[in-house]
Write a protein that holds these residues in place. Structure first.
Motif, mmCIF file in Angstrom:
data_model
loop_
_atom_site.group_PDB
_atom_site.id
_atom_site.type_symbol
_atom_site.label_atom_id
_atom_site.label_comp_id
_atom_site.label_asym_id
_atom_site.label_seq_id
_atom_site.Cartn_x
_atom_site.Cartn_y
_atom_site.Cartn_z
ATOM 1 N N GLN A 171 33.750 57.499 42.191
ATOM 2 C CA GLN A 171 32.553 56.660 42.300
ATOM 3 C C GLN A 171 31.519 57.003 41.242
ATOM 4 O O GLN A 171 30.855 56.137 40.704
ATOM 5 C CB GLN A 171 31.949 56.790 43.701
ATOM 6 N N VAL A 172 31.414 58.279 40.927
ATOM 7 C CA VAL A 172 30.407 58.697 39.946
ATOM 8 C C VAL A 172 30.882 58.470 38.504
ATOM 9 O O VAL A 172 30.141 57.960 37.680
ATOM 10 C CB VAL A 172 30.035 60.191 40.138
ATOM 11 N N LEU A 178 41.450 66.795 35.879
ATOM 12 C CA LEU A 178 41.007 67.614 37.009
ATOM 13 C C LEU A 178 42.005 67.498 38.156
ATOM 14 O O LEU A 178 42.272 66.401 38.655
ATOM 15 C CB LEU A 178 39.619 67.138 37.479
ATOM 16 N N ASP A 179 42.548 68.624 38.584
ATOM 17 C CA ASP A 179 43.475 68.652 39.721
ATOM 18 C C ASP A 179 42.652 68.776 40.998
ATOM 19 O O ASP A 179 42.001 69.802 41.216
ATOM 20 C CB ASP A 179 44.418 69.849 39.554
ATOM 21 N N VAL A 180 42.678 67.718 41.818
ATOM 22 C CA VAL A 180 41.902 67.757 43.062
ATOM 23 C C VAL A 180 42.801 68.018 44.271
ATOM 24 O O VAL A 180 42.390 67.845 45.413
ATOM 25 C CB VAL A 180 41.066 66.466 43.276
ATOM 26 N N THR A 181 44.038 68.454 44.017
ATOM 27 C CA THR A 181 44.918 68.808 45.143
ATOM 28 C C THR A 181 44.652 70.232 45.612
ATOM 29 O O THR A 181 45.151 70.647 46.648
ATOM 30 C CB THR A 181 46.418 68.696 44.766
ATOM 31 N N THR A 182 43.889 70.997 44.820
ATOM 32 C CA THR A 182 43.562 72.357 45.234
ATOM 33 C C THR A 182 42.062 72.450 45.503
ATOM 34 O O THR A 182 41.295 71.598 45.076
ATOM 35 C CB THR A 182 43.881 73.371 44.110
ATOM 36 N N GLU A 183 41.667 73.515 46.209
ATOM 37 C CA GLU A 183 40.250 73.730 46.481
ATOM 38 C C GLU A 183 39.855 75.130 46.056
ATOM 39 O O GLU A 183 40.501 76.082 46.507
ATOM 40 C CB GLU A 183 40.000 73.549 47.979
ATOM 41 N N PRO A 184 38.856 75.308 45.199
ATOM 42 C CA PRO A 184 38.141 74.243 44.488
ATOM 43 C C PRO A 184 39.049 73.517 43.494
ATOM 44 O O PRO A 184 40.132 74.005 43.174
ATOM 45 C CB PRO A 184 37.041 75.006 43.735
ATOM 46 N N ALA A 185 38.584 72.357 43.044
ATOM 47 C CA ALA A 185 39.335 71.591 42.058
ATOM 48 C C ALA A 185 39.473 72.393 40.764
ATOM 49 O O ALA A 185 38.615 73.224 40.458
ATOM 50 C CB ALA A 185 38.609 70.280 41.784
ATOM 51 N N GLN A 186 40.552 72.121 40.037
ATOM 52 C CA GLN A 186 40.794 72.884 38.802
ATOM 53 C C GLN A 186 40.853 71.996 37.584
ATOM 54 O O GLN A 186 41.559 70.977 37.587
ATOM 55 C CB GLN A 186 42.165 73.548 38.869
ATOM 56 N N VAL A 235 32.252 70.307 32.194
ATOM 57 C CA VAL A 235 32.262 71.169 33.385
ATOM 58 C C VAL A 235 30.928 71.038 34.117
ATOM 59 O O VAL A 235 30.870 70.909 35.338
ATOM 60 C CB VAL A 235 32.479 72.639 32.975
ATOM 61 N N GLU A 236 29.830 71.037 33.340
ATOM 62 C CA GLU A 236 28.499 70.947 33.931
ATOM 63 C C GLU A 236 28.338 69.641 34.733
ATOM 64 O O GLU A 236 27.805 69.645 35.845
ATOM 65 C CB GLU A 236 27.425 70.992 32.828
ATOM 66 N N GLN A 237 28.823 68.536 34.172
ATOM 67 C CA GLN A 237 28.720 67.240 34.867
ATOM 68 C C GLN A 237 29.510 67.258 36.173
ATOM 69 O O GLN A 237 29.049 66.736 37.189
ATOM 70 C CB GLN A 237 29.284 66.120 33.984
ATOM 71 N N LEU A 238 30.701 67.859 36.148
ATOM 72 C CA LEU A 238 31.535 67.910 37.353
ATOM 73 C C LEU A 238 30.878 68.774 38.413
ATOM 74 O O LEU A 238 30.818 68.409 39.592
ATOM 75 C CB LEU A 238 32.917 68.479 37.020
ATOM 76 N N GLU A 239 30.353 69.922 37.993
ATOM 77 C CA GLU A 239 29.770 70.861 38.958
ATOM 78 C C GLU A 239 28.516 70.303 39.619
ATOM 79 O O GLU A 239 28.222 70.619 40.762
ATOM 80 C CB GLU A 239 29.516 72.220 38.295
ATOM 81 N N GLU A 240 27.846 69.434 38.916
ATOM 82 C CA GLU A 240 26.670 68.789 39.490
ATOM 83 C C GLU A 240 27.058 67.945 40.712
ATOM 84 O O GLU A 240 26.298 67.820 41.657
ATOM 85 C CB GLU A 240 26.054 67.871 38.429
ATOM 86 N N ILE A 241 28.253 67.405 40.703
ATOM 87 C CA ILE A 241 28.701 66.534 41.797
ATOM 88 C C ILE A 241 29.444 67.298 42.886
ATOM 89 O O ILE A 241 29.239 67.056 44.068
ATOM 90 C CB ILE A 241 29.627 65.402 41.261
ATOM 91 N N VAL A 242 30.320 68.230 42.491
ATOM 92 C CA VAL A 242 31.179 68.854 43.506
ATOM 93 C C VAL A 242 30.965 70.351 43.677
ATOM 94 O O VAL A 242 31.742 71.010 44.353
ATOM 95 C CB VAL A 242 32.677 68.605 43.209
ATOM 96 N N GLY A 243 29.902 70.884 43.119
ATOM 97 C CA GLY A 243 29.724 72.329 43.197
ATOM 98 C C GLY A 243 30.654 72.993 42.218
ATOM 99 O O GLY A 243 30.795 72.525 41.099
ATOM 100 N N GLN A 244 31.362 74.015 42.676
ATOM 101 C CA GLN A 244 32.165 74.795 41.737
ATOM 102 C C GLN A 244 33.481 74.110 41.365
ATOM 103 O O GLN A 244 34.145 73.507 42.198
ATOM 104 C CB GLN A 244 32.465 76.148 42.396
#
Ligand code: TXA
Ligand code: MG
Length: 340
Positions: A92-93, A186-194, A203-212
């Motif tokens: 969405q973002v 970005l692999d979102v099958t693991t937590e945190p995403a990799q 990385v900064e843009q992603l972390e703003e949305i999903v944390g680490q």
């Protein structure tokens, strides 16, 4: 095969032309097209024969999985059986945009697309030519970067023609791509995403949305995302990457330049605009102002290709800052430098 070049104005897209290209995809042949990152080599993602032509044209090993390009977020639900909420949030973002999400695949996706993995990489490109093509073809489109395997990704239709002329049905010329480096994987099958590959979304843009998020430790060795082999992003010339602080960097570049000169090598320097004058008397290509990393990313592959075209044996490249999209630039330069 004679490759047709179809010019499409990105600001005034001709639907008639898009339909001609879409018909080629539907028929199971290959069309190179612009995305916001780099040019892609497209085929019908649901047609195994068509997908196999991509590997043949690029000389790409079947062990290297492809990204599936879609034009509607809802397509995610057809292509994947398990979509974590973080994937929806990120889509969405950042979609349409240079972010590829790796999720569990549905049965619709064949093994040839994923190199036998049970996951599939999906993205929605932010380019209206690409989006119209996917819509008119009425199918998701797999598209690796439209270069020969191991070469740098193409950011213009001319780069594509240099590598693939005579090997594919059509190249859509929609002008220079805006971002200039590939999408972030970005692999979102693991937590945190990799992060498996750095790219157009930082990385900064992603972390703003999903944390680490984790940057995959093996990324440097190119193990996790199979396409990240060290031979990727490599110009033919040997690349020497000079990192470090500003003044030391200039001194080091000059040191290498003098060594190359002594040996009689044809060498050039890829420099930041602010350092141009320091290299007076040498062959210099400017990547942009060091503070304007987006612009540097947009210029990167074109400059590397132009060194090759002009027959340079050695490229001495100034490093850039490791922040924002600069990290994606540096990752590509480090791989190119470690290659030989
Ligand atoms: O910006 C881009 O992503 C461009 C444009 C054309 O969309 N495409 C692109 O595709 O760079 P390609 O094939 O050159 O790189 C795809 C990357 C490779 O590193 C591949 O290993 C990784 O995505 N990949 C694809 N499917 C994967 C999966 N299921 N798991 C992990 N990595 C995957
Ligand atoms: Mg590629």
């Amino acid at each position: 095969m004679k490759t047709k070049i179809l010019k499409i104005n990105p600001n005034k897209i001709s639907l008639t032309k898009i339909k001609i290209a879409a018909a080629i995809i539907k028929k199971g042949d290959l069309v190179a097209f612009p995305t916001e990152t780099v040019y892609g080599l497209g085929a019908d993602a649901l047609n195994i024969q068509a997908v196999s032509k991509i590997f043949q044209a690029k000389g790409r090993p079947f062990s290297d999985p492809l990204i599936v390009h879609i034009a509607e977020i809802t397509e995610l639900y057809r292509l994947s059986t398990q979509i974590p909420s973080i994937a929806i949030k990120l889509a969405q973002v950042f979609w349409p945009g240079p972010l590829t999400l790796v999720v569990k695949k549905s049965k619709l996706i064949s093994d040839i697309v994923t190199a036998g993995l049970d996951t599939v990489a999906i993205r929605m490109p932010a380019n209206n030519i690409a989006l119209s093509l996917i819509r008119e073809a009425q199918t998701p489109i797999v598209a690796p970067s439209a270069n020969l395997f191991g070469r740098t990704s193409p950011t213009t239709a001319l780069h594509v023609a240099d590598d693939l002329d005579g090997k594919i049905e059509m190249i859509i010329d929609g002008g220079r791509t805006k971002v200039g480096v590939e999408s972030t994987v970005l692999d979102v099958t693991t937590e945190p995403a990799q992060i498996l590959r750095t790219g157009g979304i930082s990385v900064e843009q992603l972390e703003e949305i999903v944390g680490q998020v984790i940057i995959n430790k093996e990324l440097e060795r190119g193990l996790r995302s199979p396409g990240m082999l060290s031979s990727h992003y490599s110009p033919k010339a040997k690349l020497i990457l000079v990192e470090g602080d500003k003044d030391i960097q200039v001194a080091d570049v000059l040191g290498y330049a003098l060594k190359c000169k002594e040996r009689g090598l044809k060498f050039g320097i890829m420099a930041k605009e602010e350092n141009q004058e320091k290299y007076h008397g040498f062959q210099v290509k400017i990547i942009g102002k060091g503070s304007e990393l987006k612009n540097c990313a947009a210029n990167l592959f074109d400059i590397l290709r132009s060194f090759d075209k002009e027959g340079f044996e050695v490229i001495i490249a100034e490093g850039l800052e490791d922040r924002g999209i600069g990290l994606a630039i540096m990752e590509r330069l480090r791989k190119a430098a470690s290659d030989r």
